[in-house]
Design an enzyme around this catalytic site. Structure first.
Site, short mmCIF file in Angstrom:
data_model
loop_
_atom_site.label_atom_id
_atom_site.label_comp_id
_atom_site.label_asym_id
_atom_site.label_seq_id
_atom_site.Cartn_x
_atom_site.Cartn_y
_atom_site.Cartn_z
N LYS A 185 -83.46 34.37 1.97
CA LYS A 185 -84.83 34.85 1.80
C LYS A 185 -85.70 34.10 2.80
O LYS A 185 -85.74 32.87 2.79
CB LYS A 185 -85.31 34.59 0.37
CG LYS A 185 -86.70 35.11 0.14
CD LYS A 185 -87.26 34.69 -1.20
CE LYS A 185 -88.74 35.05 -1.25
NZ LYS A 185 -89.46 34.20 -2.19
N ALA A 213 -93.90 36.84 -6.05
CA ALA A 213 -95.07 35.97 -6.07
C ALA A 213 -96.28 36.57 -6.76
O ALA A 213 -96.69 37.67 -6.47
CB ALA A 213 -95.47 35.55 -4.65
N GLY A 214 -96.82 35.81 -7.68
CA GLY A 214 -98.07 36.18 -8.33
C GLY A 214 -97.91 36.85 -9.68
O GLY A 214 -98.88 37.00 -10.43
N ASN A 272 -91.18 32.89 -11.10
CA ASN A 272 -90.77 31.54 -11.41
C ASN A 272 -91.83 30.86 -12.27
O ASN A 272 -91.59 30.53 -13.43
CB ASN A 272 -90.52 30.74 -10.12
CG ASN A 272 -90.16 29.30 -10.42
OD1 ASN A 272 -90.98 28.51 -10.89
ND2 ASN A 272 -88.90 28.93 -10.19
#
Lengths: 256, 417
Positions: A96, A183-184, A205
């Site tokens: 990634k 993300a977010g 996460n």
């Protein structure tokens, strides 16, 4: 649903939850695999413990695909070096790409990411680039050989959800690659919405790591992602639009 | 089965007549329509396989009212939704389709309707396409305008107020070569703000040359996306080569053209599958060339000189409206052109729903704009028409009628830089 698989780099996955690398603990990995069903777990190569003890690698259960990321890279060259290092370490061909040149918001640099993707795809890596949801950049990533595109939903760690919703939808509609929302994502409902939109998978996460009851939250994410995926596959239902329809028919002029 | 198209002329020599009959009756006398001829550029493009994969497996009868309703309530119309909207099951939902199409048109184009006019500069043709008035066996007045005559035609058209022109020829490289067409484009740039071309398909370098000469939009009609049917209708000439024609728009874009236009000629083959393939041709090419502008037309078969019996068969106005609504819902961003083959009543109705461009002051003949625009017999030589038109409105009348509907006529929205 039984045949509904996420395919990345020729590998099949039944889970559409990917664990990100931001905040790590043994408990988190356990919960992610057992309760959220994660089959892919990200690993920040630069932050992997170099001491003998407490290496994250030891915590990764069998059957889980390791996704090393280039977190900490500031340009394409650094990302390429980290990716090669990860392969040498035996982490496989998945990588990634994360390239950030801003330490405050940690926003990905699309231009450098495209460069790194092109180099690594040519070297046989299965490249999953983290990116800011921009259509031109996504097309360039696809042309460069990316295996998927990973747009951010909101600033990383912010738990703010699908702030970039409209732009992610454009990528889903226009790019012939899996779109993994990264993300977010702060709540299961947001993950569910991303899946309803047609995202191929969701990475999270912080949302799990900062939850009160980690295993319970992990299970909630699993259910939300499965529900969103099922809704997407089944075709969403009717949305009632306010206001009646005009009585004067538009097609009254047709003769035959 | 195609006797409706076959017309023998008393002016053909016995040898020509014999060849014509052989082509019509004996498939083995015809060239392989899937094989490129010498000089035809072959590009490696995945688009044809993508389009034909869907076309070949499309079964319009497999879709139900449920599929149509599901398609209508989805935000983004998928290929599967589009197939449902083109199916017979959707005929019962024409009004809701029209409402959705109208909303999409207004979202992307506001209330604008573009105006253009075609200019046929030559009607010589080397092809035998059995339904076309220009076909090489049809006895018609043939003509090719010289540069003075082209200039005169352009002056007349420009004086009417028109700013966009579409230059057309019959398909004869011998009579109307690329250099000739290029000169016509250069001339057109003196009179018009926007110059389009509808000519025989050419190679990438030739499109690049024509682009340099001032053309920046290329229209090529595939006629039908059913190669077997195509073979039965295009019996002779360069046009017979189906894949070379299919790739024309892509070559035009590779040659630097700004935009390309597509269509099947509805009525030649299964119109639902042809409509599907036309739109997917746009869809997949747009994904490959996202910068390009694209537009769709929707011509139906029309009577021609010496054969008044040609008609669009089962493609009625309702079916045509269904196709146009489906196009608009599936491809909300593409231009949709409705030509003067259709009646004034149909065109007035469809610009409210889906169409964004109409022609006006149309002649499909050669060198006859002055006599047609003024009603005077100018005594000038004129070439016969490609097909009969239905809507004979002048530029002024069309402009007025569009305004009268509360829409905004637009003459041009592009500036050459």
């Amino acid at each position: 649903m039984d045949h509904d698989k996420l395919i990345l780099g020729g590998k099949e996955f039944t889970s559409r939850f990917i664990l990100g690398s931001g905040k790590y603990s043994l408990k988190l990995i356990e919960a992610a695999v057992r309760d959220a069903g994660a089959q892919i777990i990200t690993l920040a190569v630069r932050r992997a413990n170099t001491k003998e003890q407490e290496s994250i690698l030891d915590y990764i259960p069998k059957g889980v695909t390791l996704l090393p990321n280039t977190s900490g890279a500031r340009d394409a060259n650094e990302a390429v070096r980290i990716a090669r290092l990860a392969r040498e370490l035996g982490c496989g061909d998945f990588v990634k790409i994360e390239i950030m040149r801003d330490s405050k918001y940690l926003l990905p640099d699309n231009q450098e990411t495209i460069k790194a993707t092109e180099i690594l795809a040519k070297e046989g890596f299965v490249v999953l680039p983290y990116m800011y949801p921009d259509l031109y950049a996504a097309r360039a990533l696809a042309d460069a050989g990316a295996a998927a595109v990973m747009p951010l939903a909101a600033p990383i760690g912010s738990n703010k959800g699908l702030a970039a919703r409209e732009f992610i939808q454009i990528l889903i509609d226009e790019i012939d690659l899996p779109i993994i929302v990264d993300a977010g994502i702060g709540r299961p409902s947001q993950a569910c919405e991303a899946m309803e939109m047609g995202a191929a998978a969701v990475m999270a996460n912080t949302a799990l790591a900062t939850a009160g009851d980690l295993p319970l939250m992990a299970a909630a994410f699993r259910q939300a992602i499965e529900a969103g995926r099922a809704a997407y596959l089944s075709g969403l239902g009717r949305v009632l639009v306010r206001g009646g329809s005009a009585s004067d028919p538009l097609t009254g002029f047709l003769r035959s | 089965m195609d006797n409706q198209y076959f017309v023998d002329s008393e002016f053909l020599s016995p040898a020509a007549l014999e060849k014509k009959h052989r082509l019509e009756r004996d498939p083995s006398s015809r060239k392989n329509h899937m094989e490129y001829l010498p000089g035809m550029e072959q590009i490696s493009s995945g688009v044809m396989d993508q389009v034909m994969g869907h076309r070949n497996t499309y079964d319009p009868a497999a879709y139900t009212a449920k599929d149509v309703l599901a398609a209508l309530r989805r935000d983004t119309c998928t290929i599967e939704d589009f197939k449902a909207l083109l199916s017979p099951a959707a005929e019962a939902y024409l009004e809701p389709m029209a409402r959705r199409a109208q909303a999409e048109t207004q979202k992307h184009f506001g209330n604008t309707v573009y105006l253009f006019t075609p200019l046929y500069i030559a009607n010589y043709c080397e092809n035998y396409c059995v339904y076309c008035g220009f076909n090489c066996y049809n006895h018609i007045n043939r003509m090719k305008l010289n540069m003075d005559q082209i200039r005169h035609e352009m002056e007349i058209i420009a004086q009417s107020g028109m700013e966009e022109i579409l230059i057309l020829t019959g398909e004869s490289r011998a009579q109307s070569d690329v250099a000739y067409i290029g000169e016509a484009c250069k001339l057109a740039r003196n009179y018009f703000r926007m110059v389009g071309l509808e000519i025989y398909p050419v190679n990438t370098d030739e499109y690049a040359y024509l682009h340099q000469c001032g053309a920046d939009y290329v229209t090529v009609f595939q006629e039908t996306y059913d190669p077997d049917r195509y073979e039965q209708l295009h019996l002779m000439g360069h046009k017979r080569v189906w894949p070379y024609r299919f790739e024309a728009q892509e070559r035009a874009l590779m040659g630097g053209m700004r935009g390309v236009a597509f269509s099947a000629l509805l009525g030649l083959a299964d119109f639902r599958r042809d409509a599907l393939a036309s739109a997917l041709h746009v869809y997949f090419l747009q994904r490959k060339y996202p910068h390009a502008e694209m537009s769709l037309s929707c011509p139906r078969l029309r009577p021609i000189v010496n054969n008044a019996g040609i008609n669009p068969l089962e493609v009625g106005e309702k079916q045509l409206c269904q196709i146009l609504c489906a196009y608009r819902i599936f491809l909300p961003y593409v231009g949709i052109t409705v030509s003067s083959r259709e009646t004034a009543q149909f065109r007035d109705g469809i610009v409210r729903i889906a169409a964004t461009k109409v022609s006006a002051g149309v002649s499909t003949g050669i060198g006859d704009h002055e006599s047609k625009y003024t009603g005077r017999d100018t005594g000038a030589e004129e070439g016969d028409e490609q097909f009969e038109i239905s809507d004979g409105r002048s530029f002024d009348a069309m402009y007025r009628d569009i305004e009268g509907q509360g829409l905004q006529p637009v003459l041009n929205d592009y500036l050459y830089v």
